[in-house]
Design a protein around this motif. Sequence first.
Motif: not given
Length: 308
Positions: A27-50
Amino acid sequence: MITADNLPETTRDGKFDLVAYLKAKQQLCEAALEKALPMQYPETIYEAMRYSLLAGGKRLRPILCLATTEMLGGTTDMAMPTACALEMIHTMSLIHDDLPAMDNDDYRRGKLTNHKVYGEDIAILAGDGLLAYAFEYIAAQTQNVPPQQVLQVIAKLGKAVGAAGLVGGQVVDLESEGKSDTSLKTLNYIHRHKTGALLEICVVSGGVLAGGTPEDLQRLSAYAQNIGLAFQIIDDILDITATQEKLGKSIGKDQQAQKVTYPSLWGIEESKKQAEQLIAEACAQLKPFGEKAQPLLALGHFIVSRDR
Ligand code: FPP
Ligand code: MG
Protein backbone atom coordinates in the motif's frame (compact mmCIF):
# COMPACT_ATOMS: atom_id res chain seq x y z
CA MET A 1 -4.76 5.82 4.68
CA ILE A 2 -1.65 3.86 5.65
CA THR A 3 1.51 5.95 6.00
CA ALA A 4 5.03 5.13 7.15
CA ASP A 5 4.02 6.15 10.68
CA ASN A 6 0.90 4.05 11.17
CA LEU A 7 1.84 0.71 9.63
CA PRO A 8 -0.36 -2.16 10.82
CA GLU A 9 1.05 -4.71 13.24
CA THR A 10 3.41 -7.04 11.44
CA THR A 11 3.85 -9.48 14.28
CA ARG A 12 1.19 -11.88 15.51
CA ASP A 13 1.67 -14.19 18.51
CA GLY A 14 5.20 -12.87 18.69
CA LYS A 15 5.85 -14.13 15.16
CA PHE A 16 6.64 -12.03 12.11
CA ASP A 17 3.54 -11.83 9.88
CA LEU A 18 4.71 -11.62 6.27
CA VAL A 19 1.20 -11.30 4.83
CA ALA A 20 0.48 -8.20 6.94
CA TYR A 21 3.96 -6.86 6.23
CA LEU A 22 3.59 -7.26 2.45
CA LYS A 23 0.12 -5.74 2.46
CA ALA A 24 1.27 -2.69 4.39
CA LYS A 25 4.38 -2.19 2.26
CA GLN A 26 2.45 -2.74 -0.99
CA GLN A 27 0.00 0.00 0.00
CA LEU A 28 2.85 2.37 0.80
CA CYS A 29 4.50 1.62 -2.55
CA GLU A 30 1.24 2.03 -4.51
CA ALA A 31 0.67 5.46 -2.94
CA ALA A 32 4.28 6.52 -3.55
CA LEU A 33 4.21 5.38 -7.19
CA GLU A 34 0.92 7.16 -7.86
CA LYS A 35 2.41 10.35 -6.43
CA ALA A 36 5.70 9.91 -8.30
CA LEU A 37 4.12 9.97 -11.75
CA PRO A 38 1.12 12.31 -12.03
CA MET A 39 -0.67 12.85 -15.36
CA GLN A 40 0.59 15.80 -17.38
CA TYR A 41 1.20 16.97 -20.95
CA PRO A 42 1.81 15.15 -23.30
CA GLU A 43 -0.94 12.95 -21.86
CA THR A 44 -0.39 10.05 -24.31
CA ILE A 45 3.02 9.18 -22.91
CA TYR A 46 2.15 9.75 -19.25
CA GLU A 47 -0.96 7.62 -19.65
CA ALA A 48 1.09 4.80 -21.20
CA MET A 49 3.76 5.02 -18.46
CA ARG A 50 1.13 5.07 -15.72
CA TYR A 51 -0.84 2.22 -17.33
CA SER A 52 1.99 -0.24 -16.75
CA LEU A 53 3.54 1.28 -13.62
CA LEU A 54 0.25 1.30 -11.73
CA ALA A 55 -0.97 -2.10 -12.92
CA GLY A 56 -0.41 -3.77 -9.55
CA GLY A 57 2.05 -6.60 -9.16
CA LYS A 58 3.75 -7.93 -6.06
CA ARG A 59 5.99 -4.84 -5.68
CA LEU A 60 8.66 -7.28 -4.53
CA ARG A 61 11.57 -5.15 -5.77
CA PRO A 62 10.70 -1.92 -3.95
CA ILE A 63 9.81 -3.91 -0.85
CA LEU A 64 13.23 -5.62 -0.88
CA CYS A 65 14.85 -2.18 -0.99
CA LEU A 66 12.74 -0.79 1.86
CA ALA A 67 13.21 -3.92 3.98
CA THR A 68 16.99 -3.75 3.60
CA THR A 69 17.24 -0.06 4.47
CA GLU A 70 15.12 -0.69 7.55
CA MET A 71 17.13 -3.75 8.57
CA LEU A 72 20.23 -1.54 8.70
CA GLY A 73 18.50 1.14 10.76
CA GLY A 74 17.41 3.49 7.95
CA THR A 75 13.87 4.81 7.36
CA THR A 76 11.19 4.19 4.73
CA ASP A 77 11.43 7.81 3.62
CA MET A 78 15.16 7.54 2.89
CA ALA A 79 14.59 4.58 0.57
CA MET A 80 11.20 5.32 -1.05
CA PRO A 81 12.47 7.32 -4.07
CA THR A 82 14.92 4.49 -4.90
CA ALA A 83 12.22 1.88 -4.24
CA CYS A 84 9.90 3.66 -6.72
CA ALA A 85 12.73 3.95 -9.26
CA LEU A 86 13.38 0.20 -9.02
CA GLU A 87 9.73 -0.52 -9.83
CA MET A 88 9.88 1.97 -12.75
CA ILE A 89 12.87 0.11 -14.18
CA HIS A 90 11.31 -3.31 -13.60
CA THR A 91 8.13 -2.09 -15.34
CA MET A 92 10.01 -0.64 -18.32
CA SER A 93 11.96 -3.88 -18.76
CA LEU A 94 8.65 -5.78 -18.93
CA ILE A 95 7.11 -3.30 -21.41
CA HIS A 96 10.10 -3.80 -23.71
CA ASP A 97 10.26 -7.56 -23.07
CA ASP A 98 6.63 -7.92 -24.20
CA LEU A 99 7.16 -6.07 -27.52
CA PRO A 100 6.72 -7.99 -30.79
CA ALA A 101 10.48 -7.64 -31.41
CA MET A 102 11.13 -9.58 -28.20
CA ASP A 103 8.62 -11.95 -26.55
CA ASN A 104 5.54 -10.65 -28.37
CA ASP A 105 3.20 -11.05 -25.42
CA ASP A 106 -0.41 -9.83 -25.20
CA TYR A 107 -0.98 -9.96 -21.43
CA ARG A 108 0.93 -8.74 -18.39
CA ARG A 109 -0.32 -8.45 -14.82
CA GLY A 110 -3.73 -9.58 -16.05
CA LYS A 111 -4.06 -6.67 -18.50
CA LEU A 112 -3.30 -6.16 -22.17
CA THR A 113 0.37 -5.35 -22.68
CA ASN A 114 1.43 -1.73 -23.21
CA HIS A 115 1.96 -1.99 -26.97
CA LYS A 116 -1.42 -3.73 -27.40
CA VAL A 117 -3.11 -0.66 -25.89
CA TYR A 118 -0.90 2.23 -27.05
CA GLY A 119 0.96 0.82 -30.07
CA GLU A 120 4.60 -0.17 -30.38
CA ASP A 121 5.92 3.34 -30.86
CA ILE A 122 4.40 4.67 -27.65
CA ALA A 123 5.27 1.48 -25.72
CA ILE A 124 8.97 1.86 -26.62
CA LEU A 125 8.85 5.51 -25.56
CA ALA A 126 6.93 4.70 -22.36
CA GLY A 127 9.77 2.32 -21.44
CA ASP A 128 12.38 4.92 -22.29
CA GLY A 129 10.49 7.55 -20.29
CA LEU A 130 10.31 5.31 -17.21
CA LEU A 131 14.00 4.42 -17.44
CA ALA A 132 15.14 8.03 -17.61
CA TYR A 133 12.69 9.16 -14.94
CA ALA A 134 13.89 6.45 -12.54
CA PHE A 135 17.38 7.95 -12.40
CA GLU A 136 16.03 11.51 -12.21
CA TYR A 137 13.73 10.48 -9.38
CA ILE A 138 16.51 9.05 -7.20
CA ALA A 139 18.78 12.03 -7.80
CA ALA A 140 16.10 14.68 -7.30
CA GLN A 141 13.94 13.16 -4.56
CA THR A 142 16.22 11.31 -2.13
CA GLN A 143 16.47 13.13 1.18
CA ASN A 144 18.39 12.65 4.42
CA VAL A 145 21.00 10.45 2.75
CA PRO A 146 24.60 11.67 2.23
CA PRO A 147 25.05 12.63 -1.48
CA GLN A 148 27.98 10.20 -1.82
CA GLN A 149 25.66 7.31 -0.98
CA VAL A 150 22.99 8.51 -3.43
CA LEU A 151 25.66 8.72 -6.12
CA GLN A 152 26.76 5.18 -5.31
CA VAL A 153 23.17 3.93 -5.70
CA ILE A 154 22.86 5.65 -9.09
CA ALA A 155 26.19 4.22 -10.33
CA LYS A 156 25.38 0.69 -9.16
CA LEU A 157 21.87 0.89 -10.63
CA GLY A 158 23.22 2.04 -14.01
CA LYS A 159 25.57 -0.94 -14.07
CA ALA A 160 22.82 -3.37 -13.01
CA VAL A 161 20.44 -2.40 -15.81
CA GLY A 162 22.88 -1.83 -18.70
CA ALA A 163 24.79 -4.25 -20.92
CA ALA A 164 26.65 -5.59 -17.86
CA GLY A 165 23.30 -6.50 -16.27
CA LEU A 166 19.67 -6.73 -17.44
CA VAL A 167 20.33 -5.74 -21.05
CA GLY A 168 23.19 -8.27 -21.36
CA GLY A 169 21.06 -11.03 -19.83
CA GLN A 170 18.20 -10.29 -22.20
CA VAL A 171 20.53 -10.40 -25.22
CA VAL A 172 21.90 -13.84 -24.30
CA ASP A 173 18.33 -14.99 -23.56
CA LEU A 174 17.17 -13.91 -27.04
CA GLU A 175 20.20 -15.58 -28.63
CA SER A 176 19.47 -18.84 -26.83
CA GLU A 177 15.91 -19.20 -28.19
CA GLY A 178 15.48 -22.39 -30.16
CA LYS A 179 18.85 -23.74 -28.97
CA SER A 180 18.29 -26.97 -27.10
CA ASP A 181 22.03 -27.26 -26.34
CA THR A 182 22.20 -24.14 -24.13
CA SER A 183 24.55 -25.02 -21.26
CA LEU A 184 23.86 -24.61 -17.55
CA LYS A 185 26.63 -21.98 -17.54
CA THR A 186 24.80 -19.91 -20.18
CA LEU A 187 21.46 -20.41 -18.44
CA ASN A 188 22.99 -19.16 -15.17
CA TYR A 189 24.48 -16.17 -17.02
CA ILE A 190 21.08 -15.27 -18.47
CA HIS A 191 19.30 -15.38 -15.16
CA ARG A 192 22.03 -13.85 -13.02
CA HIS A 193 21.87 -10.86 -15.39
CA LYS A 194 18.29 -10.68 -16.65
CA THR A 195 16.60 -11.23 -13.27
CA GLY A 196 19.34 -11.44 -10.65
CA ALA A 197 21.06 -8.12 -11.34
CA LEU A 198 17.92 -6.07 -10.61
CA LEU A 199 17.02 -8.07 -7.50
CA GLU A 200 20.60 -7.63 -6.29
CA ILE A 201 20.56 -3.86 -6.71
CA CYS A 202 17.18 -3.70 -4.93
CA VAL A 203 18.80 -5.17 -1.83
CA VAL A 204 22.22 -3.55 -2.17
CA SER A 205 20.80 -0.06 -2.85
CA GLY A 206 18.77 -0.38 0.35
CA GLY A 207 22.00 -1.21 2.16
CA VAL A 208 23.93 1.67 0.60
CA LEU A 209 21.20 4.20 1.47
CA ALA A 210 21.31 3.09 5.10
CA GLY A 211 25.10 3.45 5.20
CA GLY A 212 25.92 -0.28 5.32
CA THR A 213 29.57 -1.33 5.77
CA PRO A 214 31.45 -3.11 2.94
CA GLU A 215 30.90 -6.38 4.83
CA ASP A 216 27.16 -5.70 5.10
CA LEU A 217 27.00 -4.99 1.35
CA GLN A 218 28.94 -8.17 0.60
CA ARG A 219 26.48 -10.25 2.61
CA LEU A 220 23.51 -8.46 1.02
CA SER A 221 24.89 -9.16 -2.47
CA ALA A 222 25.31 -12.85 -1.69
CA TYR A 223 21.79 -13.03 -0.19
CA ALA A 224 20.30 -11.30 -3.24
CA GLN A 225 22.20 -13.33 -5.84
CA ASN A 226 20.92 -16.53 -4.28
CA ILE A 227 17.31 -15.36 -4.02
CA GLY A 228 17.57 -14.04 -7.60
CA LEU A 229 18.46 -17.43 -8.97
CA ALA A 230 15.86 -19.16 -6.80
CA PHE A 231 13.27 -16.65 -8.05
CA GLN A 232 14.05 -17.58 -11.64
CA ILE A 233 13.93 -21.32 -10.99
CA ILE A 234 10.45 -20.85 -9.50
CA ASP A 235 9.48 -18.66 -12.47
CA ASP A 236 10.49 -21.48 -14.84
CA ILE A 237 8.46 -23.98 -12.82
CA LEU A 238 5.39 -21.71 -12.76
CA ASP A 239 5.62 -21.30 -16.53
CA ILE A 240 4.89 -25.05 -16.64
CA THR A 241 2.59 -25.58 -13.67
CA ALA A 242 0.56 -22.37 -13.12
CA THR A 243 -2.47 -21.05 -14.99
CA GLN A 244 -2.69 -17.88 -17.08
CA GLU A 245 -5.38 -16.54 -14.68
CA LYS A 246 -3.09 -16.96 -11.69
CA LEU A 247 0.01 -15.45 -13.31
CA GLY A 248 -1.75 -12.70 -15.27
CA LYS A 249 0.45 -13.48 -18.30
CA SER A 250 0.66 -16.23 -20.88
CA ILE A 251 2.15 -19.54 -19.79
CA GLY A 252 4.06 -22.36 -21.52
CA LYS A 253 6.16 -19.79 -23.38
CA ASP A 254 9.54 -21.29 -22.53
CA GLN A 255 8.62 -24.55 -24.20
CA GLN A 256 7.06 -22.71 -27.17
CA ALA A 257 10.27 -20.71 -27.68
CA GLN A 258 12.24 -23.95 -27.21
CA LYS A 259 14.18 -22.41 -24.36
CA VAL A 260 16.32 -24.47 -22.04
CA THR A 261 15.08 -23.88 -18.47
CA TYR A 262 16.00 -25.25 -15.04
CA PRO A 263 13.08 -27.72 -15.02
CA SER A 264 13.97 -28.84 -18.55
CA LEU A 265 17.51 -29.62 -17.34
CA TRP A 266 16.74 -30.97 -13.88
CA GLY A 267 13.01 -31.82 -13.77
CA ILE A 268 10.52 -30.04 -11.51
CA GLU A 269 11.28 -31.78 -8.20
CA GLU A 270 15.04 -31.30 -8.42
CA SER A 271 14.51 -27.67 -9.50
CA LYS A 272 12.43 -27.06 -6.37
CA LYS A 273 15.16 -28.63 -4.23
CA GLN A 274 17.80 -26.42 -5.82
CA ALA A 275 15.67 -23.32 -5.21
CA GLU A 276 15.21 -24.27 -1.55
CA GLN A 277 18.95 -24.85 -1.19
CA LEU A 278 19.66 -21.40 -2.65
CA ILE A 279 17.20 -19.78 -0.22
CA ALA A 280 18.88 -21.57 2.71
CA GLU A 281 22.25 -20.22 1.56
CA ALA A 282 20.75 -16.74 1.10
CA CYS A 283 19.27 -16.73 4.59
CA ALA A 284 22.56 -17.92 6.15
CA GLN A 285 24.14 -14.67 4.95
CA LEU A 286 21.73 -12.68 7.13
CA LYS A 287 22.69 -14.33 10.45
CA PRO A 288 24.75 -11.38 11.75
CA PHE A 289 21.72 -9.07 11.37
CA GLY A 290 19.75 -11.09 13.96
CA GLU A 291 16.04 -10.42 14.56
CA LYS A 292 16.08 -7.38 12.27
CA ALA A 293 16.54 -9.69 9.28
CA GLN A 294 13.08 -11.24 9.73
CA PRO A 295 11.44 -9.46 6.76
CA LEU A 296 14.28 -10.40 4.37
CA LEU A 297 14.32 -13.99 5.66
CA ALA A 298 10.56 -14.28 5.21
CA LEU A 299 10.75 -12.69 1.74
CA GLY A 300 13.32 -15.31 0.75
CA HIS A 301 11.01 -18.13 1.83
CA PHE A 302 8.08 -16.42 0.11
CA ILE A 303 9.99 -16.43 -3.18
CA VAL A 304 10.27 -20.24 -3.24
CA SER A 305 6.76 -20.90 -1.97
CA ARG A 306 4.94 -18.41 -4.22
CA ASP A 307 2.35 -19.70 -6.69
CA ARG A 308 2.25 -16.65 -8.98
C1 FPP B 1 11.08 -10.97 -18.35
O1 FPP B 1 11.63 -12.20 -18.60
C2 FPP B 1 12.04 -9.87 -18.69
C3 FPP B 1 13.07 -9.44 -17.91
C4 FPP B 1 13.30 -10.00 -16.57
C5 FPP B 1 13.98 -8.33 -18.32
C6 FPP B 1 14.07 -8.05 -19.79
C7 FPP B 1 15.04 -6.96 -20.07
C8 FPP B 1 14.92 -6.09 -21.08
C9 FPP B 1 13.83 -6.14 -22.08
C10 FPP B 1 15.93 -4.97 -21.21
C11 FPP B 1 15.26 -3.72 -20.76
C12 FPP B 1 16.11 -2.52 -20.90
C13 FPP B 1 16.72 -1.89 -19.86
C14 FPP B 1 17.50 -0.68 -20.16
C15 FPP B 1 16.65 -2.32 -18.46
P1 FPP B 1 10.79 -13.42 -19.22
O2 FPP B 1 10.42 -13.10 -20.61
O3 FPP B 1 11.57 -14.65 -18.97
O4 FPP B 1 9.53 -13.46 -18.25
P2 FPP B 1 8.00 -13.16 -18.54
O5 FPP B 1 7.36 -14.49 -18.66
O6 FPP B 1 7.50 -12.44 -17.30
O7 FPP B 1 7.90 -12.32 -19.77
MG1 MG C 1 8.81 -12.34 -21.55
